[in-house]
Enzyme design. Sequence first.
Site, short mmCIF file in Angstrom:
data_model
loop_
_atom_site.label_atom_id
_atom_site.label_comp_id
_atom_site.label_asym_id
_atom_site.label_seq_id
_atom_site.Cartn_x
_atom_site.Cartn_y
_atom_site.Cartn_z
N TRP A 137 -31.22 -12.09 -19.37
CA TRP A 137 -30.75 -12.85 -20.52
C TRP A 137 -30.55 -14.28 -20.05
O TRP A 137 -29.71 -14.53 -19.21
CB TRP A 137 -29.44 -12.29 -21.09
CG TRP A 137 -29.04 -13.05 -22.32
CD1 TRP A 137 -28.26 -14.18 -22.38
CD2 TRP A 137 -29.47 -12.78 -23.66
NE1 TRP A 137 -28.17 -14.63 -23.67
CE2 TRP A 137 -28.90 -13.79 -24.47
CE3 TRP A 137 -30.27 -11.80 -24.23
CZ2 TRP A 137 -29.11 -13.83 -25.84
CZ3 TRP A 137 -30.47 -11.85 -25.60
CH2 TRP A 137 -29.89 -12.85 -26.40
N GLU A 142 -29.68 -6.73 -20.36
CA GLU A 142 -29.21 -8.11 -20.25
C GLU A 142 -28.45 -8.27 -18.96
O GLU A 142 -27.57 -7.46 -18.63
CB GLU A 142 -28.25 -8.50 -21.40
CG GLU A 142 -28.88 -8.79 -22.72
CD GLU A 142 -27.87 -9.33 -23.73
OE1 GLU A 142 -26.83 -9.91 -23.30
OE2 GLU A 142 -28.10 -9.16 -24.93
N HIS A 190 -29.16 -6.82 -33.91
CA HIS A 190 -28.46 -7.69 -32.96
C HIS A 190 -27.58 -8.64 -33.77
O HIS A 190 -27.78 -9.85 -33.76
CB HIS A 190 -29.46 -8.45 -32.09
CG HIS A 190 -28.86 -9.00 -30.83
ND1 HIS A 190 -29.42 -8.81 -29.58
CD2 HIS A 190 -27.74 -9.74 -30.62
CE1 HIS A 190 -28.68 -9.42 -28.67
NE2 HIS A 190 -27.65 -10.00 -29.28
N ARG A 209 -37.92 -8.05 -24.80
CA ARG A 209 -37.00 -7.43 -25.73
C ARG A 209 -36.53 -8.47 -26.73
O ARG A 209 -35.94 -9.49 -26.35
CB ARG A 209 -35.79 -6.82 -25.02
CG ARG A 209 -34.86 -6.07 -25.97
CD ARG A 209 -33.73 -5.37 -25.25
NE ARG A 209 -32.65 -6.26 -24.88
CZ ARG A 209 -31.65 -6.63 -25.68
NH1 ARG A 209 -31.61 -6.19 -26.94
NH2 ARG A 209 -30.69 -7.41 -25.24
N TYR A 230 -22.37 -8.49 -17.23
CA TYR A 230 -22.20 -9.82 -16.64
C TYR A 230 -21.11 -9.83 -15.59
O TYR A 230 -21.27 -10.43 -14.53
CB TYR A 230 -21.91 -10.85 -17.74
CG TYR A 230 -23.08 -11.02 -18.68
CD1 TYR A 230 -24.10 -11.92 -18.41
CD2 TYR A 230 -23.20 -10.23 -19.83
CE1 TYR A 230 -25.19 -12.06 -19.26
CE2 TYR A 230 -24.28 -10.36 -20.68
CZ TYR A 230 -25.28 -11.27 -20.39
OH TYR A 230 -26.36 -11.39 -21.21
N GLN A 277 -30.39 -15.88 -32.67
CA GLN A 277 -30.13 -16.85 -31.61
C GLN A 277 -31.30 -17.77 -31.33
O GLN A 277 -31.11 -18.83 -30.73
CB GLN A 277 -29.71 -16.13 -30.34
CG GLN A 277 -28.35 -15.45 -30.47
CD GLN A 277 -27.92 -14.75 -29.21
OE1 GLN A 277 -28.19 -13.57 -29.03
NE2 GLN A 277 -27.26 -15.46 -28.32
N ASN A 302 -27.66 -3.48 -30.43
CA ASN A 302 -27.28 -4.22 -29.24
C ASN A 302 -25.76 -4.43 -29.23
O ASN A 302 -25.19 -4.99 -30.17
CB ASN A 302 -27.96 -5.59 -29.21
CG ASN A 302 -27.58 -6.39 -27.98
OD1 ASN A 302 -28.17 -6.20 -26.90
ND2 ASN A 302 -26.60 -7.28 -28.10
N GLU A 303 -25.12 -3.96 -28.16
CA GLU A 303 -23.70 -4.22 -27.90
C GLU A 303 -22.80 -3.84 -29.09
O GLU A 303 -22.14 -4.68 -29.70
CB GLU A 303 -23.47 -5.67 -27.50
CG GLU A 303 -24.10 -6.03 -26.17
CD GLU A 303 -23.73 -7.40 -25.67
OE1 GLU A 303 -23.95 -7.66 -24.47
OE2 GLU A 303 -23.23 -8.23 -26.47
N ASN A 362 -26.03 -3.90 -20.77
CA ASN A 362 -25.80 -5.33 -20.67
C ASN A 362 -24.55 -5.54 -19.83
O ASN A 362 -23.50 -5.00 -20.14
CB ASN A 362 -25.57 -5.95 -22.06
CG ASN A 362 -26.82 -5.94 -22.92
OD1 ASN A 362 -27.89 -5.53 -22.48
ND2 ASN A 362 -26.69 -6.40 -24.14
N GLU A 370 -25.50 -19.50 -28.74
CA GLU A 370 -24.68 -18.48 -28.09
C GLU A 370 -23.46 -18.15 -28.95
O GLU A 370 -22.31 -18.29 -28.53
CB GLU A 370 -24.28 -18.92 -26.69
CG GLU A 370 -25.37 -18.74 -25.65
CD GLU A 370 -25.74 -17.28 -25.42
OE1 GLU A 370 -24.89 -16.40 -25.70
OE2 GLU A 370 -26.87 -17.01 -24.98
N TRP A 371 -23.71 -17.74 -30.18
CA TRP A 371 -22.69 -17.24 -31.08
C TRP A 371 -21.50 -18.20 -31.18
O TRP A 371 -21.68 -19.37 -31.50
CB TRP A 371 -22.27 -15.81 -30.67
CG TRP A 371 -23.44 -14.89 -30.53
CD1 TRP A 371 -23.92 -14.32 -29.40
CD2 TRP A 371 -24.33 -14.44 -31.59
NE1 TRP A 371 -25.03 -13.55 -29.66
CE2 TRP A 371 -25.31 -13.61 -30.99
CE3 TRP A 371 -24.39 -14.66 -32.96
CZ2 TRP A 371 -26.32 -12.99 -31.72
CZ3 TRP A 371 -25.41 -14.03 -33.70
CH2 TRP A 371 -26.35 -13.22 -33.07
#
Length: 452
Positions: free
Chosen positions: A405, A357, A130, A86, A300, A29, A174-175, A298, A412-413
């Site tokens: 984050w 995050e 990631h 991180r 949101y 990213q 990650n995730e 993580n 952003e992907w």
Amino acid sequence: MAKQPRTISVGQQGLPPGFLWGVSTSAYQIEGAVAEDGRGPSIWDTRCKMKGGVGDGSTGDVSCDHYHRWPEDIRLMQDIGVDAYRFSLSWPRLLPTGKGPVNQKGLDFYDRLIDALLEAGITPWATLYHWDLPQGLDDLGGWTNRDSAGWFADYAVLAARRYGDRVKHWATFNEFSVFTLFGYAIDWAAPGVTDRIAHLKAIHHVNLAHGAAVDVLRAHVPEASIGAIHNRQQVLPEGGKPENQAAASLLDEHWNLAFPDPQILGHYPPQIARAIEPYVQAGDMARICRPTDWFGLNHYGPIFARNDPGKTWGFGWGDAPAGSPDHGIGWPIFPEMFRDELIELTRRYRLPVYITENGCGGDRDKPDAQGRVIDEHRIKYLELYHQAMRDALAGGADVRGYFVWSLLDNFEWGAGYGQRFGLIYVDFPTQKRIPKASARWYAELIRRMKSA
């Protein structure tokens, strides 16, 4: 058996002693330099070249150019006053085809970054994976190939031996659920497969890879602090409708339980357990359930699920209820669910929690006539979620640190560059960095909390 959380005291601000403040990023990213100094292609390089692979047609080819501009980015972290950073290692930068010959220039890059972080008084937290699987391994089946656990273990050995003398805090992945669900069941991420069997294999093989990497890090990094990073959000049936309840229950297993339950508790959740049984071999659960030191969260906001027979698993993403509170931010905000999640994590898994995050995106961040970026919506979000975190601590949650984050606006992907999450504004054509109002707010928060 996983470590039991110790009883911790809290200070005047409701935080435990030594509470860690940080920022997070990931290699693909921010680094750019995708074809420089021997780096091989990843599955995201491939996806970015596919028509429709990324919403705005952009790529991570340059992104924030962190590969060349990392000294400036470390200075920005110093200005904010964070304790820890991180970041993720790029597997294809270290091993261009995923296995075989090592790329010395890639290894050297992270040596420079780690040494500079330590010199700046910032603790490095390294994430092994990631989402940037080397394309050479995807050509061999990627995470659907059981051999992937061994490939990942070999990569972990390389990283641990090279950096373990200086990096003591490690995350394996990650995730997990995002890159497996969106990559193998819903075509929202690389490699873009939509197949139940492929998805189940990916879940199990990634869990095996996690367990193998924990053992590698434990063996090769003295005094290692090892965890894994999971996205967890409450999953609610859209509209509270009974016809969406089954979809919410199954999505909850895939999103919230498919990885931490086997890794920490030693078993899959019931619906997944039945489906994944053909791919589980004798001894696998013991290989997956390895002792870790902390739980990375993580978070949101919640997810609303709806019944969707046209999707691979019969569930789809729904909408938040009309009139949900947005606090002027522009999208539904539920900080009380963050509080509840932190308390539930402590109860369910009995590990110290680091919030790895949390943050606020959007497309509103632009310099004003004076060149300032006044992101009041992000400040409001962070204020609400910090209060929720303190409420969780008061309710018994064992939270040891918080990472925003993200440090920088970045790639952003699937959203490309349309969503900005950074504390630092990046003007991508010029690569100019501008600290936003939220960066100053975070710096003041850290200063105030540490001086209390």
